[in-house]
Design a protein around this motif. Structure first.
Motif, PDB file in Angstrom:
ATOM      1  N   HIS A  55       2.690  16.579  -4.674  1.00 52.46           N
ATOM      2  CA  HIS A  55       3.165  17.553  -3.688  1.00 52.46           C
ATOM      3  C   HIS A  55       4.075  16.974  -2.607  1.00 52.46           C
ATOM      4  O   HIS A  55       4.607  17.723  -1.794  1.00 52.46           O
ATOM      5  CB  HIS A  55       1.966  18.244  -3.019  1.00 52.46           C
ATOM      6  CG  HIS A  55       1.081  18.948  -3.999  1.00 52.46           C
ATOM      7  ND1 HIS A  55       1.390  20.191  -4.510  1.00 52.46           N
ATOM      8  CD2 HIS A  55      -0.089  18.568  -4.586  1.00 52.46           C
ATOM      9  CE1 HIS A  55       0.427  20.550  -5.366  1.00 52.46           C
ATOM     10  NE2 HIS A  55      -0.469  19.587  -5.429  1.00 52.46           N
ATOM     11  N   GLY A  56       4.224  15.645  -2.564  1.00 52.44           N
ATOM     12  CA  GLY A  56       5.162  15.043  -1.621  1.00 52.44           C
ATOM     13  C   GLY A  56       4.531  14.525  -0.344  1.00 52.44           C
ATOM     14  O   GLY A  56       3.351  14.754  -0.056  1.00 52.44           O
ATOM     15  N   LEU A  57       5.348  13.837   0.455  1.00 54.64           N
ATOM     16  CA  LEU A  57       4.891  13.155   1.661  1.00 54.64           C
ATOM     17  C   LEU A  57       4.325  14.102   2.718  1.00 54.64           C
ATOM     18  O   LEU A  57       3.342  13.782   3.385  1.00 54.64           O
ATOM     19  CB  LEU A  57       6.065  12.358   2.257  1.00 54.64           C
ATOM     20  CG  LEU A  57       5.805  11.624   3.575  1.00 54.64           C
ATOM     21  CD1 LEU A  57       4.699  10.585   3.406  1.00 54.64           C
ATOM     22  CD2 LEU A  57       7.077  10.967   4.084  1.00 54.64           C
ATOM     23  N   SER A  58       4.910  15.284   2.875  1.00 51.30           N
ATOM     24  CA  SER A  58       4.458  16.211   3.919  1.00 51.30           C
ATOM     25  C   SER A  58       2.995  16.596   3.739  1.00 51.30           C
ATOM     26  O   SER A  58       2.230  16.674   4.713  1.00 51.30           O
ATOM     27  CB  SER A  58       5.330  17.468   3.925  1.00 51.30           C
ATOM     28  OG  SER A  58       6.646  17.154   4.317  1.00 51.30           O
ATOM     29  N   TYR A  59       2.597  16.828   2.485  1.00 49.94           N
ATOM     30  CA  TYR A  59       1.200  17.196   2.219  1.00 49.94           C
ATOM     31  C   TYR A  59       0.270  16.001   2.453  1.00 49.94           C
ATOM     32  O   TYR A  59      -0.863  16.166   2.917  1.00 49.94           O
ATOM     33  CB  TYR A  59       1.051  17.727   0.795  1.00 49.94           C
ATOM     34  CG  TYR A  59       1.526  19.154   0.659  1.00 49.94           C
ATOM     35  CD1 TYR A  59       0.647  20.220   0.842  1.00 49.94           C
ATOM     36  CD2 TYR A  59       2.856  19.447   0.379  1.00 49.94           C
ATOM     37  CE1 TYR A  59       1.074  21.542   0.734  1.00 49.94           C
ATOM     38  CE2 TYR A  59       3.309  20.762   0.278  1.00 49.94           C
ATOM     39  CZ  TYR A  59       2.410  21.799   0.450  1.00 49.94           C
ATOM     40  OH  TYR A  59       2.839  23.108   0.364  1.00 49.94           O
ATOM     41  N   LEU A  60       0.751  14.794   2.123  1.00 48.82           N
ATOM     42  CA  LEU A  60      -0.036  13.588   2.384  1.00 48.82           C
ATOM     43  C   LEU A  60      -0.313  13.472   3.886  1.00 48.82           C
ATOM     44  O   LEU A  60      -1.448  13.226   4.299  1.00 48.82           O
ATOM     45  CB  LEU A  60       0.728  12.357   1.889  1.00 48.82           C
ATOM     46  CG  LEU A  60       0.061  10.982   2.063  1.00 48.82           C
ATOM     47  CD1 LEU A  60       0.558  10.016   1.001  1.00 48.82           C
ATOM     48  CD2 LEU A  60       0.330  10.374   3.439  1.00 48.82           C
ATOM     49  N   ILE A  61       0.735  13.666   4.709  1.00 52.70           N
ATOM     50  CA  ILE A  61       0.584  13.551   6.166  1.00 52.70           C
ATOM     51  C   ILE A  61      -0.350  14.634   6.706  1.00 52.70           C
ATOM     52  O   ILE A  61      -1.194  14.376   7.572  1.00 52.70           O
ATOM     53  CB  ILE A  61       1.970  13.603   6.846  1.00 52.70           C
ATOM     54  CG1 ILE A  61       2.743  12.317   6.513  1.00 52.70           C
ATOM     55  CG2 ILE A  61       1.848  13.786   8.350  1.00 52.70           C
ATOM     56  CD1 ILE A  61       4.196  12.341   6.897  1.00 52.70           C
ATOM     57  N   ALA A  62      -0.250  15.846   6.160  1.00 49.73           N
ATOM     58  CA  ALA A  62      -1.162  16.931   6.571  1.00 49.73           C
ATOM     59  C   ALA A  62      -2.611  16.558   6.247  1.00 49.73           C
ATOM     60  O   ALA A  62      -3.529  16.808   7.049  1.00 49.73           O
ATOM     61  CB  ALA A  62      -0.770  18.231   5.873  1.00 49.73           C
ATOM     62  N   PHE A 118       0.825  -1.206   0.000  1.00 50.98           N
ATOM     63  CA  PHE A 118       0.000   0.000   0.000  1.00 50.98           C
ATOM     64  C   PHE A 118       0.863   1.261   0.000  1.00 50.98           C
ATOM     65  O   PHE A 118       0.457   2.295  -0.535  1.00 50.98           O
ATOM     66  CB  PHE A 118      -0.967  -0.006   1.193  1.00 50.98           C
ATOM     67  CG  PHE A 118      -1.921  -1.163   1.180  1.00 50.98           C
ATOM     68  CD1 PHE A 118      -2.401  -1.678  -0.025  1.00 50.98           C
ATOM     69  CD2 PHE A 118      -2.349  -1.756   2.361  1.00 50.98           C
ATOM     70  CE1 PHE A 118      -3.286  -2.754  -0.049  1.00 50.98           C
ATOM     71  CE2 PHE A 118      -3.229  -2.833   2.354  1.00 50.98           C
ATOM     72  CZ  PHE A 118      -3.695  -3.332   1.139  1.00 50.98           C
ATOM     73  N   SER A 119       2.052   1.170   0.603  1.00 50.35           N
ATOM     74  CA  SER A 119       2.994   2.297   0.550  1.00 50.35           C
ATOM     75  C   SER A 119       3.416   2.556  -0.888  1.00 50.35           C
ATOM     76  O   SER A 119       3.512   3.709  -1.331  1.00 50.35           O
ATOM     77  CB  SER A 119       4.237   1.996   1.406  1.00 50.35           C
ATOM     78  OG  SER A 119       3.881   1.769   2.739  1.00 50.35           O
ATOM     79  N   ILE A 120       3.654   1.478  -1.623  1.00 54.46           N
ATOM     80  CA  ILE A 120       4.052   1.600  -3.036  1.00 54.46           C
ATOM     81  C   ILE A 120       2.918   2.234  -3.846  1.00 54.46           C
ATOM     82  O   ILE A 120       3.145   3.106  -4.686  1.00 54.46           O
ATOM     83  CB  ILE A 120       4.437   0.215  -3.611  1.00 54.46           C
ATOM     84  CG1 ILE A 120       5.722  -0.283  -2.918  1.00 54.46           C
ATOM     85  CG2 ILE A 120       4.643   0.270  -5.121  1.00 54.46           C
ATOM     86  CD1 ILE A 120       5.994  -1.752  -3.093  1.00 54.46           C
ATOM     87  N   ILE A 121       1.657   1.811  -3.561  1.00 53.93           N
ATOM     88  CA  ILE A 121       0.486   2.392  -4.235  1.00 53.93           C
ATOM     89  C   ILE A 121       0.427   3.901  -3.980  1.00 53.93           C
ATOM     90  O   ILE A 121       0.161   4.699  -4.880  1.00 53.93           O
ATOM     91  CB  ILE A 121      -0.821   1.729  -3.746  1.00 53.93           C
ATOM     92  CG1 ILE A 121      -0.921   0.283  -4.258  1.00 53.93           C
ATOM     93  CG2 ILE A 121      -2.056   2.518  -4.205  1.00 53.93           C
ATOM     94  CD1 ILE A 121      -2.053  -0.525  -3.619  1.00 53.93           C
ATOM     95  N   ALA A 122       0.696   4.286  -2.725  1.00 52.81           N
ATOM     96  CA  ALA A 122       0.633   5.711  -2.352  1.00 52.81           C
ATOM     97  C   ALA A 122       1.868   6.486  -2.820  1.00 52.81           C
ATOM     98  O   ALA A 122       1.895   7.719  -2.729  1.00 52.81           O
ATOM     99  CB  ALA A 122       0.483   5.851  -0.844  1.00 52.81           C
ATOM    100  N   GLY A 123       2.869   5.763  -3.297  1.00 48.31           N
ATOM    101  CA  GLY A 123       4.082   6.420  -3.783  1.00 48.31           C
ATOM    102  C   GLY A 123       4.977   6.930  -2.668  1.00 48.31           C
ATOM    103  O   GLY A 123       5.639   7.962  -2.821  1.00 48.31           O
TER     104      GLY A 123
END
Length: 493
Positions: free
Chosen positions: A89-96, A39-44
């Motif tokens: 937009h990268g991991l930071s925006y995903l976590i937000a 699932f991490s791979i799916i989310a990039g």
């Protein structure tokens, strides 16, 4: 005093229950690792992001959730929702977005959104379960294509072990025996086949809390809000549907409102620990509840703890687990999850056509979109349309003319709402009826403004011909609605 303490002691403290819960947690943790990485791979994102999410989701929900023994972790549906945001937009925006999504879930849970589950028909629930089983199976198929030939006998051996081992003893979960046996065999024989380690590297330390590295501005909020809202809805729907499924399997009731709020809390915590968020995992929950026989929060808590222990302390060994062993576990889960009784010819003969159609639509939409939430929504809409059509045809209008021919009484029977009241206007003989018309609604019920508008239209048609209309027999609710709206809806047609 001692006996009182024993009575209040949690059930999971008894040795037999504790053993079941501990072993169940271990099996689920082993099955979670490759799924979280996938699932991490799916989310990039990096595999550790999915593994951290599964750890924090399981541990937090075991405390704050409303459904015992249900497993929450990183899921494919949630990964698909946030994947475009992570990509652009990268991991930071995903976590937000995960943190905001969690806050939205807390608000929706507090507003009582969980109570909407009562409107999910049984046919949608059956379709949801069957679609889920198909998705679990389909997710395993790629692991059995273009692989070295030893995968197939190992896969078959894993299935055989899980089917026949419980006949010897149920003290140890068969999936755990299968995973350990196949891992030992492949390591001892030096068989080169796909292993868990091929999916991605495992983390070597615990997650550290922190804030997402995004600017705290309105532009950021506007960017992440649509993803967060979709994330919140998909997560709540999957979690509440899974909770309902576990309720049915265990014959126990869960607190859906607490579960909805708990999912939000778990996602907020997960976001602050750098995880990708998640929701209830149906496949792993089935392993926990049906296969391993777990019933308490201890199994959920330990699934998260064991996941991190396995990754950090036993990473090199866990990386050697053959994917064939885990695929065998998930295929058996898919088989046991599918409601075979629902598709048996005898059942299909007895079931109303509309209910079969709802089940088929739910399954088809889920399988096509790979999104359980969309399937459930489309299934519920289909069920409502079929129900509305069915009820609309239950309205009857019978006319009785007085012997002296001075008045006619129309007796209306049934539920009057937008679908049934549309045809009501055409049930009256405006030209040939006597001067006085009584419409008797003793055996009818007015549900909406459409019906009041239809009755107004009937009255207007008679009055234009110089005839009087009297509506009688209204029950309390119908009289209130008719009195409030009659004469006020002329502009609407």
């Amino acid at each position: 005093m001692a006996s009182a303490r024993l009575r209040t002691r949690p059930s999971w403290l008894t040795p037999k229950v504790a053993r079941t819960e501990i072993l169940a947690g271990l099996v689920v943790a082993l099955a979670l690792i490759p799924e979280a990485i996938s699932f991490s791979i799916i989310a990039g994102v990096d595999p550790s992001v999915g593994l951290f999410a599964s750890f924090t989701m399981a541990v937090v929900i075991s405390v704050v959730g409303g459904r015992s023994a249900m497993i929450s972790a990183a899921t494919g549906a949630m990964a698909l929702v946030v994947a475009p945001l992570a990509l652009e937009h990268g991991l930071s925006y995903l976590i937000a977005a995960v943190i905001l999504g969690g806050l939205i879930q807390i608000v929706l849970g507090s507003l009582g959104v969980a109570r909407l589950m009562r409107f999910v028909p049984r046919s949608v629930m059956v379709g949801f379960v069957n679609a889920l089983a198909i998705l679990i199976f389909m997710a395993q198929v790629p692991e059995l294509i273009d692989v070295p030939w030893p995968v197939y006998p190992l896969f078959a051996g894993g299935l055989a072990l899980m089917v026949f081992f419980p006949k010897l003893t149920k003290a140890i979960p068969a999936p755990l025996v299968s995973i350990v046996a196949l891992t030992a065999l492949t390591i001892a024989a030096g068989i080169a086949i796909p292993k868990v380690g091929d999916k991605g590297s495992l983390p070597s330390s615990l997650p550290v809390p922190g804030l997402p590295g995004v600017p705290f501005t309105f532009d950021t909020l506007a960017l992440i809000a649509p993803y967060a809202f979709a994330f919140a809805l998909v997560g709540l729907m999957e979690s509440l549907m899974t909770a309902k499924l576990v309720d049915d399997i265990t014959d126990t009731h869960s607190n859906k409102t607490r579960e909805a709020i708990g999912q939000g809390v778990a996602n907020v915590v997960t976001g602050f620990f750098g995880g990708m968020g998640g929701c209830a995992m149906i496949g792993q929950t089935m392993i926990n509840v049906k296969t391993a026989g777990a019933r308490t929060r201890l199994s959920t808590f330990l699934a998260g703890v064991f996941l991190m222990v396995l990754c950090i302390a036993f990473g090199p060994l866990v990386s050697q687990i053959p994917m064939a062993a885990l695929v065998a576990v998930m295929v058996l889960v898919a088989f046991s999850t599918f409601d075979w009784h629902s598709v048996a010819p005898a059942t299909l003969k007895r079931m109303p056509t509309g209910e079969i159609a709802v089940m088929v639509v739910t399954v088809a939409v889920v399988v096509i979109t790979h999104n359980l939430a969309i399937g459930v929504i489309v299934g519920c809409i289909t069920a409502m349309v079929i129900f509305a059509r069915r009820v609309a045809h239950l309205v009857e209008v019978t006319a009785v003319v007085d012997p002296d021919g001075t008045q006619v009484v129309y007796a209306v029977t049934g539920e009057l709402f937008f679908a049934s009241s549309n045809d009501l206007v055409y049930q009256f003989d405006y030209a040939n009826d006597p001067d006085k018309v009584l419409i008797d609604l003793t055996d009818a019920h007015i549900w909406d403004a459409s019906t009041v508008a239809a009755l107004d239209a009937i009255t207007t048609k008679y009055e234009s011909r110089g005839k009087t209309v009297e509506i009688i027999g209204l029950n309390k609710h119908s009289a209130r609605m008719h009195g409030k709206l009659t004469g006020e809806l002329a502009g609407s047609h």
